[in-house]
Design a protein around this motif. Structure first.
Motif, PDB file in Angstrom:
ATOM      1  N   ARG A   2      14.414  43.111  59.241  1.00 52.65           N
ATOM      2  CA  ARG A   2      14.844  43.049  57.833  1.00 52.65           C
ATOM      3  C   ARG A   2      13.876  43.866  56.987  1.00 52.65           C
ATOM      4  O   ARG A   2      12.666  43.898  57.263  1.00 52.65           O
TER       5      ARG A   2
ATOM      6  N   THR B 208      12.411  34.888  54.760  1.00 55.77           N
ATOM      7  CA  THR B 208      13.179  35.518  55.836  1.00 55.77           C
ATOM      8  C   THR B 208      12.393  35.472  57.141  1.00 55.77           C
ATOM      9  O   THR B 208      12.937  35.145  58.204  1.00 55.77           O
TER      10      THR B 208
ATOM     11  N   ALA C 251      15.978  32.943  50.725  1.00 52.18           N
ATOM     12  CA  ALA C 251      15.921  33.841  51.882  1.00 52.18           C
ATOM     13  C   ALA C 251      16.333  33.118  53.164  1.00 52.18           C
ATOM     14  O   ALA C 251      17.046  33.685  54.005  1.00 52.18           O
TER      15      ALA C 251
ATOM     16  N   GLU D 230      19.690  33.655  55.735  1.00 47.57           N
ATOM     17  CA  GLU D 230      19.673  33.770  57.200  1.00 47.57           C
ATOM     18  C   GLU D 230      20.538  32.702  57.867  1.00 47.57           C
ATOM     19  O   GLU D 230      20.489  32.530  59.088  1.00 47.57           O
TER      20      GLU D 230
END
Lengths: 257, 306
Positions: free
Chosen positions: A50, A116, B57, B61
């Protein structure tokens, strides 16, 4: 896929062209980070990885990078900053698969990248997360919140690239709210910190390739407006669009680099 | 409602994709959840801006994200993170604010949340859940968890009279019926009115409704309520929230849009973040004129006049 000088030069020229045709500024901060962004995308960001652009005002560099990979077309680039475009002045919230978040308000990207990275770890996925920040946004408190979090969680799959061009919106970072040297400010965290020439592809590669079991920060020493003599290290090129003569001159200088 | 919250989330946590983030809160309440979820229970520290962006975030995902803090720290401090990172991307992050309204009472105005859902409902895709009773929490967790949008859960302290049987959760519920005005209430303060309303003579007893989900365009008014309001009855809206942006103003707009003419429109609301002196939630409700005595003064008197 190794990033060649030819590809990088083409990207720099296309960046100038896009900004010139659209009459749009923010060129200086795009040229300072384009080299590292191009390198990261071309050589490191795979399907499982990412990339998050925290300095959303470098959207132009991001669009050009995606164009260089064949993911955005020339026709799409022509719409930059126009009505009914996907290519806004800052990255859009949806519509482009490689762009995960609408950034532009500084101080968000590092948290998004940390989240993330943690999500990939919790899911047992092997991907890496790359986050490109400006230097001025390290004045945002949320960036330090994110740094505490990323260091504490030991997010070894997170690489933070700092475009340290020393210029921000209304002055130099040194004059506005100095954090120089940034490496010292960050050194208290349990991070892997490296400081490299942000326009030396080989040096950036070496920094990214260095094995680490910690969250990595690579501070890229860069020049705002890199490659165009009348833009380099000048604050006004944070904002100004190119006039025709300037565009021609800038293109010549980029070709001669 | 913290105990019920913990129980509901523990049940839900069998889902391996669930992640719970807390802003360093949950002592003496969420330990079972922490023990059960292990690495998926994350104390993000006293850093709410980062916590919300991290949650966005992780939701991006594909994980099932729940974020917990004292209500004002859940939405006011990280508002831009909620706006930009969660709402703009329509990510199903569930924000849980404990102690909504004047829930933290004498702790002072920094801990009050009386503009929370009004502010959050200005954001795209946002849903708000306001359980009235402790017994609602399990269903609210299910509803919010099933939604594909961001949501805010405003938790408080359920208050019910002895012997009252809580009706099964629904976004709209009628608690009393009679010949009096229509009363619509959001939040646990409604529980403090039940005894008093039930004790009123049938002819002035209100048609008393509670609403637990906003915005109203996602939670249409029941036909029965519309029928009652269309009879030009007086309408009283009560909420532990400031006047602007709350249930009262949203309802007033809806009535105008639908050309529903009611009698008098009474709006009782949280009037100030703090007064000259401090006090409990009940003290602050009385100061604002939303305690049972103040509400009765409107509901019973106006009904008698009518």
């Amino acid at each position: 896929m190794i990033l060649t000088d030819k590809t990088l030069t083409a990207a720099r020229k296309r960046l100038l062209q896009m900004h010139f045709e659209s009459g749009v500024g923010h060129i200086g901060g795009n040229l300072s980070c384009l080299d590292a962004m191009m390198l990261t995308f071309h050589e490191y960001v795979g399907d499982e990885d990412r990339f998050i652009l925290s300095k959303g005002h470098a959207a132009g560099a991001l669009y050009i990078t995606l164009w260089s990979l064949g993911r955005l077309s020339n026709d799409t680039l022509k719409t930059f900053h126009k009505d009914n475009t996907l290519l806004a002045g800052h990255p859009p919230a949806s519509g482009i698969n490689d762009i995960l978040f609408a950034t532009g308000s500084l101080g968000h990207g590092l948290s998004l990248a940390a989240g993330t990275a943690l999500a990939l770890q919790l899911k047992g996925q092997s991907g890496n997360v790359y986050c490109l920040t400006s230097d001025g946004e390290w004045q945002e408190g949320s960036t330090w919140e994110a740094m505490i979090f990323a260091a504490h969680r030991r997010l070894s799959n997170l690489t933070i690239l700092v475009d340290h061009n020393n210029l921000q919106g209304f002055g130099s970072t040194h004059d506005v709210a100095s954090m120089s040297p940034l490496t010292e400010k960050l050194s208290g965290f349990d991070l892997d910190i490296q400081y490299v020439d942000g326009h030396d592809l080989s040096a950036i590669r070496t920094a990214i390739d260095k094995p680490s079991d910690k969250c990595r920060i690579i501070i890229l020493q860069t020049i705002k407006g890199h490659g165009v003599s009348f833009m380099e290290d000048r604050m006004e090129w944070h904002y100004l669009p190119l006039k025709e003569e300037q565009y021609k001159l800038a293109t010549q200088e980029i070709e001669a680099l | 409602m913290r105990q019920q919250l913990c129980d509901a989330l523990v049940s839900r946590s069998v889902n391996p994709d669930m992640v719970f983030l807390t802003g360093d809160l949950g002592f003496m309440a969420l330990e079972p959840l922490q023990q059960g979820m292990q690495a998926r229970f994350i104390n993000a520290g006293v850093a709410e801006q980062n916590m919300v962006s991290v949650a966005a975030a992780m939701a991006r995902e594909g994980l099932d994200l729940w974020v917990y803090s004292i209500a004002p720290f859940c939405y006011a401090r990280p508002f831009e993170q909620i706006r930009n990172d969660v709402a703009f991307h329509n990510l199903p992050v569930k924000l849980i604010g404990n102690g909504g309204g004047y829930g933290y009472g004498v702790m002072g105005p920094t801990h009050h949340a009386i503009e929370d859902y009004g502010i959050l409902l200005t954001l795209p895709n946002m849903r708000v859940f306001i359980p009235v009773f402790d017994e609602d929490v399990d269903a609210v967790i299910s509803h919010a968890g099933a939604a594909q949008n961001p949501s805010y859960l405003r938790l408080g302290r359920g208050e019910i009279p002895l012997g009252f049987e809580v009706p099964k959760y629904a976004p709209w519920r009628q608690l009393t019926a009679g010949g009096g005005m229509v009363v619509i209430v959001a939040g646990p303060v409604a529980g403090t009115y039940i005894d008093a309303f039930q004790s009123l003579p049938e002819e002035i007893r209100p048609n008393f409704w509670i609403v637990s989900e906003l915005p109203l365009e996602k939670n249409p008014l029941p036909l029965e309520l519309l029928k009652q309001m269309s009879a030009r009855q007086d309408l009283c809206v009560v909420e532990e929230h400031v006047r602007r942006g709350g249930l009262g103003s949203e309802l007033a707009l809806l009535l105008l849009e639908k050309k529903i003419e009611v009698g008098a429109f009474h709006h009782l609301y949280a009037r100030a973040h703090h007064y000259a002196t401090y006090g409990s939630q009940n003290f602050l409700r009385a100061q604002s004129g939303i305690d049972v005595k103040s509400v009765l003064a409107v509901v019973a008197q106006k009904s008698l006049e009518f």
